[in-house]
Design a protein around this motif. Sequence first.
Motif, PDB file in Angstrom:
ATOM      1  N   ASP A  91      30.957  42.094  46.154  1.00  0.00           N
ATOM      2  CA  ASP A  91      31.179  41.529  47.438  1.00  0.00           C
ATOM      3  C   ASP A  91      31.629  40.129  47.678  1.00  0.00           C
ATOM      4  N   SER A  92      31.102  39.384  46.530  1.00  0.00           N
ATOM      5  CA  SER A  92      31.145  37.852  46.673  1.00  0.00           C
ATOM      6  C   SER A  92      32.052  37.264  45.578  1.00  0.00           C
ATOM      7  N   GLU A  93      32.498  38.096  44.641  1.00  0.00           N
ATOM      8  CA  GLU A  93      33.022  37.408  43.541  1.00  0.00           C
ATOM      9  C   GLU A  93      34.527  37.930  42.929  1.00  0.00           C
ATOM     10  N   ILE A  94      34.973  39.048  43.737  1.00  0.00           N
ATOM     11  CA  ILE A  94      36.072  39.620  43.577  1.00  0.00           C
ATOM     12  C   ILE A  94      36.972  39.497  44.587  1.00  0.00           C
ATOM     13  N   THR A  95      38.098  39.326  44.463  1.00  0.00           N
ATOM     14  CA  THR A  95      39.199  39.209  45.649  1.00  0.00           C
ATOM     15  C   THR A  95      40.585  39.814  45.300  1.00  0.00           C
ATOM     16  N   VAL A  96      40.974  40.734  46.183  1.00  0.00           N
ATOM     17  CA  VAL A  96      42.293  41.418  45.926  1.00  0.00           C
ATOM     18  C   VAL A  96      43.241  40.464  46.458  1.00  0.00           C
ATOM     19  N   THR A  97      44.512  40.332  45.648  1.00  0.00           N
ATOM     20  CA  THR A  97      45.466  39.341  46.359  1.00  0.00           C
ATOM     21  C   THR A  97      47.008  40.089  46.079  1.00  0.00           C
ATOM     22  N   ALA A  98      47.818  39.615  46.591  1.00  0.00           N
ATOM     23  CA  ALA A  98      49.249  39.890  46.667  1.00  0.00           C
ATOM     24  C   ALA A  98      50.012  39.623  45.497  1.00  0.00           C
ATOM     25  N   GLY A  99      49.473  39.974  44.437  1.00  0.00           N
ATOM     26  CA  GLY A  99      50.009  39.626  43.046  1.00  0.00           C
ATOM     27  C   GLY A  99      49.269  38.488  42.311  1.00  0.00           C
ATOM     28  N   ALA A 100      49.632  38.323  41.045  1.00  0.00           N
ATOM     29  CA  ALA A 100      49.027  37.078  40.469  1.00  0.00           C
ATOM     30  C   ALA A 100      49.512  35.703  40.854  1.00  0.00           C
ATOM     31  N   THR A 101      50.893  35.761  41.289  1.00  0.00           N
ATOM     32  CA  THR A 101      51.416  34.431  41.576  1.00  0.00           C
ATOM     33  C   THR A 101      50.777  33.722  42.837  1.00  0.00           C
ATOM     34  N   GLN A 102      50.491  34.817  43.827  1.00  0.00           N
ATOM     35  CA  GLN A 102      49.678  34.157  45.054  1.00  0.00           C
ATOM     36  C   GLN A 102      48.424  33.923  44.556  1.00  0.00           C
ATOM     37  N   ALA A 103      47.747  34.729  43.656  1.00  0.00           N
ATOM     38  CA  ALA A 103      46.382  34.389  43.179  1.00  0.00           C
ATOM     39  C   ALA A 103      46.433  33.098  42.484  1.00  0.00           C
ATOM     40  N   LEU A 104      47.280  32.609  41.691  1.00  0.00           N
ATOM     41  CA  LEU A 104      47.384  31.403  41.102  1.00  0.00           C
ATOM     42  C   LEU A 104      47.844  30.234  42.192  1.00  0.00           C
ATOM     43  N   LEU A 105      48.331  30.449  43.122  1.00  0.00           N
ATOM     44  CA  LEU A 105      48.719  29.444  44.149  1.00  0.00           C
ATOM     45  C   LEU A 105      47.649  29.135  44.925  1.00  0.00           C
ATOM     46  N   THR A 106      46.941  30.257  45.444  1.00  0.00           N
ATOM     47  CA  THR A 106      45.872  30.149  46.271  1.00  0.00           C
ATOM     48  C   THR A 106      44.520  29.517  45.561  1.00  0.00           C
ATOM     49  N   ALA A 107      44.482  29.708  44.290  1.00  0.00           N
ATOM     50  CA  ALA A 107      43.413  29.050  43.444  1.00  0.00           C
ATOM     51  C   ALA A 107      43.555  27.620  43.569  1.00  0.00           C
ATOM     52  N   ILE A 108      44.841  27.167  43.171  1.00  0.00           N
ATOM     53  CA  ILE A 108      44.993  25.811  42.836  1.00  0.00           C
ATOM     54  C   ILE A 108      45.045  25.010  44.216  1.00  0.00           C
ATOM     55  N   LEU A 109      45.643  25.657  45.511  1.00  0.00           N
ATOM     56  CA  LEU A 109      45.478  24.952  46.753  1.00  0.00           C
ATOM     57  C   LEU A 109      43.865  24.904  47.257  1.00  0.00           C
ATOM     58  N   LYS A 244      53.043  44.059  43.821  1.00  0.00           N
ATOM     59  CA  LYS A 244      52.768  43.030  43.916  1.00  0.00           C
ATOM     60  C   LYS A 244      51.140  42.936  44.535  1.00  0.00           C
ATOM     61  N   VAL A 245      50.206  43.544  43.764  1.00  0.00           N
ATOM     62  CA  VAL A 245      48.901  43.810  43.874  1.00  0.00           C
ATOM     63  C   VAL A 245      48.024  43.295  42.558  1.00  0.00           C
ATOM     64  N   GLY A 246      47.141  42.182  42.758  1.00  0.00           N
ATOM     65  CA  GLY A 246      46.266  41.621  41.747  1.00  0.00           C
ATOM     66  C   GLY A 246      45.064  41.510  42.161  1.00  0.00           C
ATOM     67  N   TYR A 247      44.265  40.460  41.281  1.00  0.00           N
ATOM     68  CA  TYR A 247      42.952  40.281  41.813  1.00  0.00           C
ATOM     69  C   TYR A 247      42.551  39.081  41.073  1.00  0.00           C
ATOM     70  N   VAL A 248      41.346  38.373  41.671  1.00  0.00           N
ATOM     71  CA  VAL A 248      40.608  36.977  41.041  1.00  0.00           C
ATOM     72  C   VAL A 248      39.172  37.426  40.926  1.00  0.00           C
ATOM     73  N   ALA A 249      38.719  37.194  39.851  1.00  0.00           N
ATOM     74  CA  ALA A 249      37.171  37.282  39.689  1.00  0.00           C
ATOM     75  C   ALA A 249      36.892  35.972  39.423  1.00  0.00           C
ATOM     76  N   ALA A 250      35.820  35.507  39.947  1.00  0.00           N
ATOM     77  CA  ALA A 250      35.135  34.219  39.847  1.00  0.00           C
ATOM     78  C   ALA A 250      33.701  33.765  40.570  1.00  0.00           C
ATOM     79  N   PRO A 251      32.957  33.120  40.168  1.00  0.00           N
ATOM     80  CA  PRO A 251      31.542  32.824  40.727  1.00  0.00           C
ATOM     81  C   PRO A 251      31.643  32.483  42.145  1.00  0.00           C
ATOM     82  N   ALA A 252      30.504  33.165  42.873  1.00  0.00           N
ATOM     83  CA  ALA A 252      30.612  33.099  44.210  1.00  0.00           C
ATOM     84  C   ALA A 252      31.081  31.816  44.757  1.00  0.00           C
ATOM     85  N   ALA A 253      30.319  30.601  44.297  1.00  0.00           N
ATOM     86  CA  ALA A 253      30.767  29.412  44.988  1.00  0.00           C
ATOM     87  C   ALA A 253      32.176  29.289  44.843  1.00  0.00           C
TER      88      ALA A 253
END
Length: 385
Positions: A91-109, A244-253
């Motif tokens: 619920d709080s630590e997995i997000t589905v993304t529009a591919g890995a490139t979007q995930a990387l850009l979003t993480a950095i922004l 173009k479907v990927g995902y990110v896993a990260a701590p809730a914060a």
Amino acid sequence: MTFETPAVTSRLPAVGTTIFTVMSALATRHGAVNLGQGFPDFEGDPALVDAVVEAMRSGHNQYPPMPGVPALRSAIAGKIEALHGTRYDADSEITVTAGATQALLTAILALVHPGDEVIVLEPCYDSYEPAITLAGARTVRVPLDPVTLRVDLNRVAAALSPRTRAILINTPHNPTGTVWTVEERNGLRDLLRPTGVLLISDEVYEHMVFDGQAHVSAGGDAELAARSLVVSSFGKTFHVTGWKVGYVAAPAALMAEFRKVHQFNVFTVNTPMQIGLARYLADPAPYLDLPAFYQRKRDFFRAGLASTRFELLPCEGTYFQCVAYEQISSLDDEAFCRWLTESVGVAAIPLSAFSAQAPTRRLVRFCFAKQDATLTAALSRLQAL
């Protein structure tokens, strides 16, 4: 009457058309075998396609929840726990993304601010620096060891500064094909321990690790996972890069900050594909069998290149094979790739496309995620050199 378009100041003044697009277009124009851009020329599993079609026909065609379909997030969390022993909350630590490139850009922004520094290991994928630039930060490039093409943690340590906000790593590594070891991951963990530096770990080739090695994920070490965003890609794993479907896993914060940007970046991701992927992940065989699938292709391609004047570099993972061409030509790598495409009929990617500094060796990258017939056609041309 003509009207002038107002002048604009580019946010990315040094960025043009990527070399991947250029080489693919050149390959098409000259009828070359395209071993340049990294995508398969074969289809994914019909069962996966059927699962997506069934999701469409069952009415799953409206917006899903912003972080992703719950069933898919749960399947991702289960997969990570089974493979690496770390349990992420779906619920709080997995997000589905529009591919890995979007995930990387979003993480950095989301996490990098103007004036910050982000360390990348060079050579690196060409989307990293533009994303850092868009965040108003500075890219600090740390070269891999020029002989082994492995991470040099002493150089990473020397690059750390009070302004360092994050380090971006990639394993298995595109373009070199190297794979991080447990010792290297532990060394990075120990290096970052006294700092507040975040880790963004690009692991899109996680299921393409060869010769009995295991993928060493940043998420597989509890201490490192606490400061990491781990990025992966269903497109790479299941031969459907165009989805173009990927995902990110990260701590809730960290994920809470990621989602703040994600919701205004893409908001959410294709619903029927998420439903189909969730059902398909019930069987782990497709991704567990992937290392053997691609290792056979790697071995086939390497065996064919062994009789050429190319020097084969090790390939521990990914679906890329790097070669040195010093015995064939003195051209720089971009000129050599153009010549190879136009005169020999095989497209490759120059390693300089992944680096800001001039490469110390003449190296190009081939993609072997191709049908055997495609690889055979390419090898027959390369063997004639």
